[in-house]
Design an enzyme around this catalytic site. Structure first.
Site, PDB file in Angstrom:
ATOM      1  N   ASN A 119      -2.434  21.272  20.073  1.00  0.00           N
ATOM      2  CA  ASN A 119      -2.000  22.533  19.483  1.00  0.00           C
ATOM      3  C   ASN A 119      -0.675  22.245  18.781  1.00  0.00           C
ATOM      4  O   ASN A 119       0.374  22.190  19.421  1.00  0.00           O
ATOM      5  CB  ASN A 119      -1.827  23.589  20.584  1.00  0.00           C
ATOM      6  CG  ASN A 119      -1.285  24.899  20.044  1.00  0.00           C
ATOM      7  OD1 ASN A 119      -1.200  25.078  18.829  1.00  0.00           O
ATOM      8  ND2 ASN A 119      -0.932  25.819  20.931  1.00  0.00           N
ATOM      9  N   LYS A 176       0.943  24.026  16.793  1.00  0.00           N
ATOM     10  CA  LYS A 176       1.774  25.228  16.564  1.00  0.00           C
ATOM     11  C   LYS A 176       2.330  25.227  15.131  1.00  0.00           C
ATOM     12  O   LYS A 176       1.674  24.702  14.237  1.00  0.00           O
ATOM     13  CB  LYS A 176       2.880  25.322  17.624  1.00  0.00           C
ATOM     14  CG  LYS A 176       2.296  25.213  19.043  1.00  0.00           C
ATOM     15  CD  LYS A 176       3.257  25.582  20.121  1.00  0.00           C
ATOM     16  CE  LYS A 176       2.579  25.401  21.475  1.00  0.00           C
ATOM     17  NZ  LYS A 176       3.407  25.837  22.594  1.00  0.00           N
ATOM     18  N   HIS A 232      -3.446  32.822  22.631  1.00  0.00           N
ATOM     19  CA  HIS A 232      -2.338  31.992  23.125  1.00  0.00           C
ATOM     20  C   HIS A 232      -1.190  32.909  23.558  1.00  0.00           C
ATOM     21  O   HIS A 232      -0.950  33.948  22.941  1.00  0.00           O
ATOM     22  CB  HIS A 232      -1.878  31.026  22.020  1.00  0.00           C
ATOM     23  CG  HIS A 232      -0.935  29.997  22.535  1.00  0.00           C
ATOM     24  ND1 HIS A 232       0.401  30.271  22.759  1.00  0.00           N
ATOM     25  CD2 HIS A 232      -1.127  28.716  22.923  1.00  0.00           C
ATOM     26  CE1 HIS A 232       0.987  29.179  23.250  1.00  0.00           C
ATOM     27  NE2 HIS A 232       0.080  28.217  23.357  1.00  0.00           N
ATOM     28  N   GLU A 272       1.880  32.744  23.136  1.00  0.00           N
ATOM     29  CA  GLU A 272       2.864  33.030  22.084  1.00  0.00           C
ATOM     30  C   GLU A 272       2.375  34.181  21.197  1.00  0.00           C
ATOM     31  O   GLU A 272       3.164  35.000  20.741  1.00  0.00           O
ATOM     32  CB  GLU A 272       3.148  31.758  21.269  1.00  0.00           C
ATOM     33  CG  GLU A 272       4.015  30.798  22.076  1.00  0.00           C
ATOM     34  CD  GLU A 272       3.814  29.328  21.761  1.00  0.00           C
ATOM     35  OE1 GLU A 272       3.240  28.997  20.718  1.00  0.00           O
ATOM     36  OE2 GLU A 272       4.240  28.497  22.597  1.00  0.00           O
ATOM     37  N   GLU A 298      -3.086  28.361  30.863  1.00  0.00           N
ATOM     38  CA  GLU A 298      -1.729  27.952  30.479  1.00  0.00           C
ATOM     39  C   GLU A 298      -0.711  28.891  31.123  1.00  0.00           C
ATOM     40  O   GLU A 298      -0.435  29.976  30.582  1.00  0.00           O
ATOM     41  CB  GLU A 298      -1.569  28.023  28.956  1.00  0.00           C
ATOM     42  CG  GLU A 298      -2.520  27.119  28.195  1.00  0.00           C
ATOM     43  CD  GLU A 298      -1.952  26.724  26.838  1.00  0.00           C
ATOM     44  OE1 GLU A 298      -1.865  25.521  26.576  1.00  0.00           O
ATOM     45  OE2 GLU A 298      -1.570  27.610  26.054  1.00  0.00           O
ATOM     46  N   GLY A 313       6.066  24.428  27.127  1.00  0.00           N
ATOM     47  CA  GLY A 313       7.262  23.938  26.444  1.00  0.00           C
ATOM     48  C   GLY A 313       8.479  23.801  27.335  1.00  0.00           C
ATOM     49  O   GLY A 313       9.590  23.625  26.844  1.00  0.00           O
ATOM     50  N   SER A 330       3.102  21.898  29.259  1.00  0.00           N
ATOM     51  CA  SER A 330       3.855  20.665  29.566  1.00  0.00           C
ATOM     52  C   SER A 330       2.974  19.520  30.057  1.00  0.00           C
ATOM     53  O   SER A 330       3.411  18.685  30.853  1.00  0.00           O
ATOM     54  CB  SER A 330       4.979  20.956  30.570  1.00  0.00           C
ATOM     55  OG  SER A 330       5.911  21.842  29.987  1.00  0.00           O
TER      56      SER A 330
HETATM   57  P1  PGA Z   1       3.217  22.488  25.598  1.00  0.00           P
HETATM   58  O1  PGA Z   1       2.361  23.652  24.907  1.00  0.00           O
HETATM   59  O2  PGA Z   1       2.269  21.344  25.851  1.00  0.00           O
HETATM   60  O3  PGA Z   1       4.287  22.161  24.608  1.00  0.00           O
HETATM   61  O4  PGA Z   1       3.755  23.041  26.880  1.00  0.00           O
HETATM   62  C1  PGA Z   1       1.037  23.916  25.306  1.00  0.00           C
HETATM   63  C2  PGA Z   1       0.511  25.099  24.541  1.00  0.00           C
HETATM   64  O5  PGA Z   1       1.286  26.028  24.267  1.00  0.00           O
HETATM   65  O6  PGA Z   1      -0.680  25.136  24.193  1.00  0.00           O
END
Ligand code: PGA
Length: 256
Positions: free
Chosen positions: A9, A11, A96, A98, A168, A174, A213
């Site tokens: 991903n 982003k 997601h 976000e 998630e 993150g 993460s």
């Molecule tokens: P991350 O993000 O691996 O940076 O924690 C995962 C995601 O948001 O899909």
């Protein structure tokens, strides 16, 4: 054994040159044609046509990170699932955290997006996850079940074949922090049981990815967990070495 899916991903990262060169590096160092692991790159929309061209002869597929809930029309700035499909994408991430948190997407809207994406023959990576407060107050399963229930309204058991769940935890995204292995194990088991409760035997085969993460250091432990069928990877997917290492770990667990 279910096939692992390792999904990047990206982003809102990478300019045109960076995106193509990262895809090239990942493609050079992975060989999913000879592997039992599916690899996909969920890219910003704008890079999709170029990535599709570049990866035409690769087994790495391309996905989008979102889609609009309508078929077409006056929705300035939006992208439809039909457009995404027409460029040759295989996957779309929906729900997601976000998008839920920053763009106020709720389960009802997510359900509309899932329905239109499935209608356009995309595979949906549906993200679910609890906040730290919800985890601390023992509400994780309650929250995840209601996200699943509401996001999957009117999704019949034959359609579930095209859905992948990505668990998630919001607090792990993150942050460099992950749940413990036993928490991941328990949560994935609970998701599996709930999928079976709603979809019967079809719920047995729905892939459940872990995201938050996930990196090349913790992937060997996390991907070993029985109900973890792959990963959705943000930060570590922006570096070809770490992303490729995660793919190789999944491959080592699924020798053909
Ligand atoms: P991350 O993000 O691996 O940076 O924690 C995962 C995601 O948001 O899909």
């Amino acid at each position: 054994m279910r096939k692992y899916l390792i999904a990047a991903n990206w982003k809102m990262n990478l300019n045109k040159t960076e995106a193509i060169s990262l895809a090239k590096e990942i493609d050079k160092d992975t060989n999913p044609l000879n592997s039992n692991v599916d690899v996909t790159i969920c890219s910003p929309y704008i890079h999709i046509p170029e990535l599709i061209d570049y990866l035409m002869y690769s087994a790495i597929s391309v996905g989008a990170q979102n889609c609009n809930e309508n078929e077409k029309g006056a929705f300035t700035g939006e992208i439809s699932s039909e457009m995404i499909k027409s460029y040759g994408c295989e996957y779309v991430i929906i729900g997601h955290s976000e998008r839920r948190q920053i763009y106020n997407e709720n389960n009802e809207l997510i359900n509309e997006k899932i329905k239109i994406a499935l209608k356009n023959e995309l595979k949906v990576i549906l993200c679910i996850g609890e906040s730290l407060e919800e985890r601390k107050s023992d509400k994780t399963n309650l929250i995840l079940n209601s996200q699943l229930k509401e996001a999957l309204v009117n999704i019949t058991s034959d359609l579930i074949e095209n859905i992948i769940i990505a668990y998630e935890p919001i607090w792990a995204i993150g942050t460099g922090i992950t749940p413990t292995l036993s928490e991941i194990n328990e949560t994935h088991n609970a998701i599996r049981n709930y999928l079976i409760e709603i979809f019967g035997s079809k719920g047995i085969n729905t892939p459940i990815l872990y995201g938050g993460s996930l990196n090349d250091k913790n992937a060997s432990d996390i991907l070993k967990i029985k109900e973890v069928n792959g990963g959705l990877i943000g930060g570590a997917s922006l570096n070809s070495d770490s992303f490729v290492k995660i793919v190789k770990i999944a491959e080592s667990y699924t020798e053909l």
